[in-house]
Design an enzyme around this catalytic site. Structure first.
Site, PDB file in Angstrom:
ATOM      1  N   ASP A   1       0.847  -1.199   0.000  1.00 17.34           N
ATOM      2  CA  ASP A   1       0.000   0.000   0.000  1.00 17.34           C
ATOM      3  C   ASP A   1       0.881   1.248   0.000  1.00 17.34           C
ATOM      4  O   ASP A   1       1.116   1.858   1.048  1.00 17.34           O
ATOM      5  CB  ASP A   1      -0.948  -0.024   1.210  1.00 17.34           C
ATOM      6  N   LYS A   3       0.636  -8.300  -2.409  1.00 18.70           N
ATOM      7  CA  LYS A   3      -0.781  -7.958  -2.563  1.00 18.70           C
ATOM      8  C   LYS A   3      -0.880  -6.541  -3.103  1.00 18.70           C
ATOM      9  O   LYS A   3      -0.356  -5.599  -2.512  1.00 18.70           O
ATOM     10  CB  LYS A   3      -1.505  -8.046  -1.208  1.00 18.70           C
ATOM     11  N   ASP A  51      -6.073  -7.480  -4.810  1.00 20.14           N
ATOM     12  CA  ASP A  51      -7.071  -7.265  -3.747  1.00 20.14           C
ATOM     13  C   ASP A  51      -7.954  -6.064  -4.100  1.00 20.14           C
ATOM     14  O   ASP A  51      -7.818  -4.991  -3.522  1.00 20.14           O
ATOM     15  CB  ASP A  51      -6.313  -7.044  -2.425  1.00 20.14           C
ATOM     16  N   LYS A 110     -11.370  -6.435  -4.272  1.00 17.45           N
ATOM     17  CA  LYS A 110     -12.653  -6.655  -3.568  1.00 17.45           C
ATOM     18  C   LYS A 110     -13.844  -6.250  -4.444  1.00 17.45           C
ATOM     19  O   LYS A 110     -14.644  -5.383  -4.087  1.00 17.45           O
ATOM     20  CB  LYS A 110     -12.699  -5.869  -2.249  1.00 17.45           C
ATOM     21  N   ASP A 154     -20.352  -5.820  -7.340  1.00 17.20           N
ATOM     22  CA  ASP A 154     -21.178  -5.134  -8.345  1.00 17.20           C
ATOM     23  C   ASP A 154     -22.184  -6.160  -8.865  1.00 17.20           C
ATOM     24  O   ASP A 154     -22.296  -7.255  -8.302  1.00 17.20           O
ATOM     25  CB  ASP A 154     -20.260  -4.612  -9.472  1.00 17.20           C
ATOM     26  N   ILE A 155     -22.886  -5.866  -9.922  1.00 19.87           N
ATOM     27  CA  ILE A 155     -23.824  -6.850 -10.471  1.00 19.87           C
ATOM     28  C   ILE A 155     -23.016  -8.039 -11.039  1.00 19.87           C
ATOM     29  O   ILE A 155     -21.846  -7.881 -11.396  1.00 19.87           O
ATOM     30  CB  ILE A 155     -24.747  -6.230 -11.548  1.00 19.87           C
ATOM     31  N   PRO A 156     -23.640  -9.233 -11.093  1.00 18.83           N
ATOM     32  CA  PRO A 156     -22.890 -10.438 -11.478  1.00 18.83           C
ATOM     33  C   PRO A 156     -22.082 -10.301 -12.770  1.00 18.83           C
ATOM     34  O   PRO A 156     -20.899 -10.657 -12.804  1.00 18.83           O
ATOM     35  CB  PRO A 156     -24.000 -11.496 -11.613  1.00 18.83           C
ATOM     36  N   ASN A 157     -22.681  -9.772 -13.838  1.00 21.52           N
ATOM     37  CA  ASN A 157     -21.976  -9.701 -15.112  1.00 21.52           C
ATOM     38  C   ASN A 157     -20.718  -8.833 -15.005  1.00 21.52           C
ATOM     39  O   ASN A 157     -19.645  -9.199 -15.500  1.00 21.52           O
ATOM     40  CB  ASN A 157     -22.922  -9.148 -16.187  1.00 21.52           C
ATOM     41  N   THR A 199     -11.689  -6.602   8.415  1.00 23.05           N
ATOM     42  CA  THR A 199     -11.068  -6.724   9.744  1.00 23.05           C
ATOM     43  C   THR A 199     -11.009  -5.390  10.490  1.00 23.05           C
ATOM     44  O   THR A 199     -10.696  -5.352  11.667  1.00 23.05           O
ATOM     45  CB  THR A 199      -9.642  -7.293   9.619  1.00 23.05           C
ATOM     46  N   ARG A 229      -0.679  -8.713  13.308  1.00 26.37           N
ATOM     47  CA  ARG A 229       0.246  -7.800  13.977  1.00 26.37           C
ATOM     48  C   ARG A 229       1.219  -8.578  14.857  1.00 26.37           C
ATOM     49  O   ARG A 229       0.798  -9.207  15.828  1.00 26.37           O
ATOM     50  CB  ARG A 229      -0.521  -6.793  14.862  1.00 26.37           C
ATOM     51  N   ARG A 243       1.481  -2.726   6.925  1.00 25.89           N
ATOM     52  CA  ARG A 243       2.262  -1.698   7.627  1.00 25.89           C
ATOM     53  C   ARG A 243       3.320  -2.201   8.606  1.00 25.89           C
ATOM     54  O   ARG A 243       4.376  -1.563   8.701  1.00 25.89           O
ATOM     55  CB  ARG A 243       1.298  -0.709   8.300  1.00 25.89           C
TER      56      ARG A 243
HETATM   57  O1  C5P Z   1      -1.232  -2.539   6.903  1.00 27.87           O
HETATM   58  P1  C5P Z   1      -2.108  -3.717   7.228  1.00 27.87           P
HETATM   59  O2  C5P Z   1      -1.333  -4.942   7.690  1.00 27.87           O
HETATM   60  O3  C5P Z   1      -3.250  -3.357   8.158  1.00 27.87           O
HETATM   61  O4  C5P Z   1      -2.736  -4.085   5.803  1.00 27.87           O
HETATM   62  C1  C5P Z   1      -3.780  -4.991   5.657  1.00 27.87           C
HETATM   63  C2  C5P Z   1      -4.134  -5.073   4.216  1.00 27.87           C
HETATM   64  O5  C5P Z   1      -5.158  -6.045   4.083  1.00 27.87           O
HETATM   65  C3  C5P Z   1      -4.673  -3.783   3.605  1.00 27.87           C
HETATM   66  O6  C5P Z   1      -4.138  -3.704   2.282  1.00 27.87           O
HETATM   67  C4  C5P Z   1      -6.163  -3.965   3.578  1.00 27.87           C
HETATM   68  O7  C5P Z   1      -6.768  -3.333   2.477  1.00 27.87           O
HETATM   69  C5  C5P Z   1      -6.282  -5.474   3.434  1.00 27.87           C
HETATM   70  N1  C5P Z   1      -7.502  -6.088   3.945  1.00 27.87           N
HETATM   71  C6  C5P Z   1      -7.961  -5.927   5.229  1.00 27.87           C
HETATM   72  N2  C5P Z   1      -9.149  -6.512   5.633  1.00 27.87           N
HETATM   73  C7  C5P Z   1      -9.823  -7.279   4.784  1.00 27.87           C
HETATM   74  C8  C5P Z   1      -9.337  -7.478   3.478  1.00 27.87           C
HETATM   75  C9  C5P Z   1      -8.161  -6.875   3.096  1.00 27.87           C
HETATM   76  O8  C5P Z   1      -7.313  -5.256   6.027  1.00 27.87           O
HETATM   77  N3  C5P Z   1     -10.922  -7.890   5.199  1.00 27.87           N
END
Ligand code: C5P
Length: 240
Positions: free
Chosen positions: A13, A35, A62, A64, A67-70, A122, A183, A213
């Site tokens: 990121d 990712k 990633d 995510k 939207d609509i299926p098509n 999360t 973490r 991070r």
């Molecule tokens: O920096 P950090 O370890 O929090 O990054 C987590 C990554 O996982 C981010 O890129 C975030 O968009 C992604 N993510 C998330 N929760 C989800 C799906 C993806 O934190 N449910």
């Protein structure tokens, strides 16, 4: 348990492409995958994915999709054309959306990327769910969405490591669990809500750990990555 020694997915990121490429240069494609999420994909598009591929990395795209299926199915096909290893859709987009995506990806045969469903982000807690009109517990909501993803033909889900054990028990081993919100002991939680250490996440049944991070913002990212990678390797060798 899956037979893949590389369980680490590093969330790239960054707003600066050169910084991301320099970071990738210090990493080893044998020990981690990258990712690419909404920030970098919006800034740099498919070219960035191609540049990471050229460095030997497999990519979890990633974005995510929801939207609509098509529309989602065609977006999945576009990601598969790009050659990504894994991609994801929101399970709350529903069965029709997920089944259409699975069907579209089947056209790629053995080259099809893994298709993973996002359950509950999360970063969300019970209060956040309630504000969106969902009054069930996070665990119940995540399990329901995971079961929907499985019966729609997805390869696995993204969930918090806190729900990994519950999903494993209900769905079994043949379903990938990808867990962000990881973490290492003592690191900053940031905006994540439901966090867990790498070892505990693996013990709970996670297959792949998404870590951003704690590595990318560390004063010494390479050391942070090696420490986490070592802790994963030692946990896996003790578990086998
Ligand atoms: O920096 P950090 O370890 O929090 O990054 C987590 C990554 O996982 C981010 O890129 C975030 O968009 C992604 N993510 C998330 N929760 C989800 C799906 C993806 O934190 N449910």
């Amino acid at each position: 348990m899956i037979q893949d020694s590389s369980r680490l997915l590093i969330a790239m990121d960054f707003s600066d492409k050169n910084q991301a490429l320099a970071m990738a240069e210090t990493l080893d494609p044998k020990t981690c995958r990258l990712k690419v999420g909404k920030q970098m994909y919006t800034l740099f598009g498919p070219d960035l994915v191609k540049q990471f591929h050229a460095k030997g990395f497999e990519i979890f795209l990633d974005l995510k999709f929801h939207d609509i299926p098509n529309t989602v199915a065609k977006a999945c096909a576009a990601a598969a054309d790009l050659g990504v290893w894994m991609l994801n859709v929101h399970t709350s987009g529903g069965r029709k959306m997920m089944e259409a995506s699975v069907k579209e990806l089947q056209k790629f045969g053995t080259d099809a990327p893994l298709l993973i469903g996002v359950t509950v982000l999360t970063s969300m807690g019970t209060e956040d769910l309630l504000e969106t009109g969902i009054s069930s517990s996070i665990e119940a909501r995540v399990l329901m969405l995971a079961q929907l993803a499985q019966s729609s033909g997805l390869d696995g889900v993204v969930c918090s490591a806190h729900e990994a054990r519950l999903i494993r028990q209900a769905i079994g081993d043949d379903f990938l669990l990808v867990t962000p919100g990881i973490r290492p002991q003592g690191s900053d939680v940031g905006d994540q809500h439901r966090v867990m250490t790498p070892e505990k996440a693996l013990a709970a049944g996670a297959d792949y750990l998404v870590i951003g991070r704690p590595i990318t913002q560390a004063s010494d990212p390479l050391k942070a990555m090696c420490d986490i990678s070592d802790s994963i390797t030692s946990w896996l060798s003790n578990a086998n």
